[in-house]
Enzyme design. Structure first.
Site, short mmCIF file in Angstrom:
data_model
loop_
_atom_site.label_atom_id
_atom_site.label_comp_id
_atom_site.label_asym_id
_atom_site.label_seq_id
_atom_site.Cartn_x
_atom_site.Cartn_y
_atom_site.Cartn_z
N PHE A 80 0.84 -1.20 0.00
CA PHE A 80 0.00 0.00 0.00
C PHE A 80 0.88 1.26 0.00
O PHE A 80 0.65 2.19 -0.78
CB PHE A 80 -0.93 0.00 1.22
CG PHE A 80 -1.66 1.28 1.41
CD1 PHE A 80 -2.86 1.52 0.75
CD2 PHE A 80 -1.16 2.27 2.25
CE1 PHE A 80 -3.54 2.72 0.91
CE2 PHE A 80 -1.83 3.47 2.42
CZ PHE A 80 -3.03 3.69 1.75
N LEU A 83 2.91 1.56 -3.44
CA LEU A 83 2.08 1.83 -4.62
C LEU A 83 1.38 3.18 -4.56
O LEU A 83 1.28 3.88 -5.56
CB LEU A 83 1.04 0.72 -4.81
CG LEU A 83 1.57 -0.65 -5.21
CD1 LEU A 83 0.43 -1.66 -5.28
CD2 LEU A 83 2.32 -0.58 -6.53
N ASN A 84 0.89 3.55 -3.39
CA ASN A 84 0.09 4.76 -3.28
C ASN A 84 0.88 6.01 -2.95
O ASN A 84 0.44 7.12 -3.28
CB ASN A 84 -1.02 4.57 -2.23
CG ASN A 84 -2.03 3.56 -2.67
OD1 ASN A 84 -2.78 3.79 -3.62
ND2 ASN A 84 -2.04 2.41 -2.02
N PHE A 85 2.04 5.85 -2.31
CA PHE A 85 2.80 7.03 -1.88
C PHE A 85 4.27 6.97 -2.27
O PHE A 85 5.02 7.88 -1.93
CB PHE A 85 2.66 7.22 -0.36
CG PHE A 85 1.24 7.47 0.06
CD1 PHE A 85 0.68 8.73 -0.07
CD2 PHE A 85 0.44 6.45 0.54
CE1 PHE A 85 -0.65 8.98 0.29
CE2 PHE A 85 -0.88 6.67 0.91
CZ PHE A 85 -1.42 7.94 0.79
#
Length: 166
Positions: A80, A83-85
């Protein structure tokens, strides 16, 4: 026991101690993926990219004790974050920051004052503790203090190892 002697498990299962980061300033942050403050990951990664070559290590410590906002496994949390930050700073294994199962790191960190109170517990996700290169806690910042807040940036600048200060 000094802070550098405290055992630490990284999210990939590596057993180490906080001494792994001795000689660096360390910003320890209890993190969560489903929190209103989760967007602070962007700011923390910006701090990481700005200061890592000058001796700052950011250590994310996932915690699920605040409204179940970090329910995933260590692997899911890392995925998470990446991928997101685009997170490249180290993450610890999920840990408790409160209660009878409180991680020894947080037992030591929470002795540092929060405002006028010594020994005050962590109130929410994304509370930040700044440790200097010698292993002393030199700052504590509540969740609402963003990674780009002047008071946090000033404290980081002051805590950086002498050899790499601007």
């Amino acid at each position: 026991m000094t802070l550098h002697e405290i055992p630490l498990t990284l999210n990939d299962g590596t057993e180490t101690t906080l001494g792994r980061f001795e000689g660096s300033a360390v910003l320890v942050v209890n993190v969560a993926s489903k929190c209103g403050y989760t967007k602070q990951y962007d700011g923390l990664e910006n701090l990481n990219r700005t200061y890592r070559d000058r001796g700052l290590v950011i250590l994310g410590v996932p915690c699920n004790q605040f409204a179940g906002q970090e329910p995933g496994s260590d692997e899911e949390i890392e995925e998470f974050c990446r991928l997101n930050f685009g997170v490249t700073f180290p993450l610890a294994a999920k840990a408790n920051v409160l209660g009878s199962d409180q991680h020894p790191l947080y037992a030591a960190l929470t002795r540092f004052p929060a405002g006028d109170e010594h020994g005050e517990k962590v109130r929410w996700n994304f509370e930040k503790f700044l440790i200097d290169p010698s292993g002393e806690v030199v700052g504590r910042f509540r969740s609402a203090v963003t990674p780009d807040a002047p008071e946090l940036l000033d404290a980081i600048e002051a805590a950086l190892p002498e050899r790499v200060r601007a």
